[in-house]
Design a protein around this motif. Structure first.
Motif, PDB file in Angstrom:
ATOM      1  N   VAL A 149      -6.440  23.333   3.274  1.00 22.10           N
ATOM      2  CA  VAL A 149      -6.824  23.046   1.894  1.00 22.10           C
ATOM      3  C   VAL A 149      -8.312  23.345   1.769  1.00 22.10           C
ATOM      4  O   VAL A 149      -9.135  22.727   2.443  1.00 22.10           O
ATOM      5  CB  VAL A 149      -6.537  21.571   1.527  1.00 22.10           C
ATOM      6  N   ASP A 150      -8.631  24.298   0.913  1.00 28.79           N
ATOM      7  CA  ASP A 150     -10.001  24.774   0.739  1.00 28.79           C
ATOM      8  C   ASP A 150     -10.404  24.521  -0.715  1.00 28.79           C
ATOM      9  O   ASP A 150      -9.776  25.057  -1.632  1.00 28.79           O
ATOM     10  CB  ASP A 150     -10.036  26.265   1.062  1.00 28.79           C
ATOM     11  N   GLN A 185     -18.772  25.523  -1.486  1.00 28.88           N
ATOM     12  CA  GLN A 185     -17.725  24.792  -0.763  1.00 28.88           C
ATOM     13  C   GLN A 185     -17.872  23.295  -1.017  1.00 28.88           C
ATOM     14  O   GLN A 185     -18.957  22.744  -0.880  1.00 28.88           O
ATOM     15  CB  GLN A 185     -17.841  25.078   0.734  1.00 28.88           C
ATOM     16  N   ASP A 231     -11.879  24.136  -7.434  1.00 24.13           N
ATOM     17  CA  ASP A 231     -10.841  25.161  -7.374  1.00 24.13           C
ATOM     18  C   ASP A 231     -10.230  25.013  -5.984  1.00 24.13           C
ATOM     19  O   ASP A 231     -10.883  25.286  -4.980  1.00 24.13           O
ATOM     20  CB  ASP A 231     -11.440  26.553  -7.553  1.00 24.13           C
ATOM     21  N   VAL A 232      -8.993  24.554  -5.934  1.00 21.61           N
ATOM     22  CA  VAL A 232      -8.353  24.218  -4.667  1.00 21.61           C
ATOM     23  C   VAL A 232      -7.342  25.296  -4.292  1.00 21.61           C
ATOM     24  O   VAL A 232      -6.490  25.666  -5.092  1.00 21.61           O
ATOM     25  CB  VAL A 232      -7.650  22.841  -4.745  1.00 21.61           C
ATOM     26  N   GLN A 233      -7.475  25.798  -3.076  1.00 26.38           N
ATOM     27  CA  GLN A 233      -6.535  26.769  -2.526  1.00 26.38           C
ATOM     28  C   GLN A 233      -5.810  26.121  -1.353  1.00 26.38           C
ATOM     29  O   GLN A 233      -6.453  25.529  -0.487  1.00 26.38           O
ATOM     30  CB  GLN A 233      -7.270  28.023  -2.038  1.00 26.38           C
ATOM     31  N   VAL A 234      -4.488  26.255  -1.328  1.00 22.24           N
ATOM     32  CA  VAL A 234      -3.686  25.663  -0.257  1.00 22.24           C
ATOM     33  C   VAL A 234      -2.925  26.779   0.448  1.00 22.24           C
ATOM     34  O   VAL A 234      -2.260  27.589  -0.206  1.00 22.24           O
ATOM     35  CB  VAL A 234      -2.693  24.617  -0.808  1.00 22.24           C
ATOM     36  N   GLN A 235      -3.049  26.829   1.771  1.00 28.01           N
ATOM     37  CA  GLN A 235      -2.290  27.781   2.584  1.00 28.01           C
ATOM     38  C   GLN A 235      -1.356  26.985   3.483  1.00 28.01           C
ATOM     39  O   GLN A 235      -1.756  25.971   4.060  1.00 28.01           O
ATOM     40  CB  GLN A 235      -3.221  28.619   3.453  1.00 28.01           C
ATOM     41  N   LYS A 287     -13.448  24.649  -3.561  1.00 23.14           N
ATOM     42  CA  LYS A 287     -14.762  25.175  -3.943  1.00 23.14           C
ATOM     43  C   LYS A 287     -15.019  24.820  -5.398  1.00 23.14           C
ATOM     44  O   LYS A 287     -14.086  24.650  -6.179  1.00 23.14           O
ATOM     45  CB  LYS A 287     -14.799  26.694  -3.764  1.00 23.14           C
ATOM     46  N   LYS A 346     -15.681  25.491  -9.132  1.00 16.44           N
ATOM     47  CA  LYS A 346     -15.250  26.621  -9.968  1.00 16.44           C
ATOM     48  C   LYS A 346     -16.428  27.475 -10.438  1.00 16.44           C
ATOM     49  O   LYS A 346     -16.343  28.689 -10.445  1.00 16.44           O
ATOM     50  CB  LYS A 346     -14.464  26.117 -11.183  1.00 16.44           C
ATOM     51  N   ARG A 379     -18.881  28.337  -6.906  1.00 10.47           N
ATOM     52  CA  ARG A 379     -18.098  28.753  -5.732  1.00 10.47           C
ATOM     53  C   ARG A 379     -18.637  28.118  -4.446  1.00 10.47           C
ATOM     54  O   ARG A 379     -18.334  28.569  -3.345  1.00 10.47           O
ATOM     55  CB  ARG A 379     -18.036  30.280  -5.574  1.00 10.47           C
TER      56      ARG A 379
END
Length: 168
Positions: free
Chosen positions: A76-77, A86, A50-54, A79, A81, A84
């Protein structure tokens, strides 16, 4: 032959607004880190990330005439799915130095935070793809970022933050 009317009645030549000029003088990685946390723990195996981009943008005037520096800060974080846990963390500060002429002063701020990042983004996308692949994960190809929406959201956020302070 100068200043002749065109088909729509507008004059060309001296009466026309000056042409906006923008050129990229330099672009470079200011800072980058990639942490493969999955490998550090000594675990592996197939996992669905599960990729989160800020994305954050910063711009400033340089001492030379018509020169500006724009920095795109990406975090880019990733984890797992299910658990959770890292998987990896990547931080990238990518800068561009631009020569910009004939942009009206009231339009410079949006120009710097919309048009300049559009020029930098393909290079940022390539770096993220290469680093994630070289870090032992499938290459992460960032989706295109809508810098207009990003700019509008940031302006709205700043106005909302100032509203309570101004009324209290």
């Amino acid at each position: 032959m100068a200043d002749e009317p065109t088909a729509n009645g507008a004059e060309t030549g001296a009466a026309a607004a000056p042409q906006i000029k923008m050129s990229v003088l330099a672009q470079f990685i200011r800072d980058m880190s990639f942490e493969n946390i999955l490998a550090q723990r000594g675990t592996g195996g197939e996992t669905v990330p599960d990729v989160q981009v800020q994305v954050n943008l910063d711009a400033r005037k340089r001492s030379a005439d018509n020169q500006y520096e724009v920095v795109m800060k990406l975090k880019v974080d990733a984890k797992a799915k299910e658990s959770r846990d890292q998987l990896f963390l990547m931080e990238l500060d990518y800068a561009g130095v631009f020569n910009i002429e004939n942009v009206p002063e009231d339009q410079m701020h949006p120009f710097l935070l919309i048009e300049c990042p559009r020029m930098l983004f393909p290079f940022v996308r390539r770096i993220v793809s290469d680093v994630t692949r070289d870090g032992g994960f499938p290459a992460l190809n960032l989706e295109t970022i809508d810098f207009v929406s990003l700019y509008r959201n940031e302006i709205a956020r700043r106005q909302a933050a100032q509203a309570p302070a101004g009324t209290a």
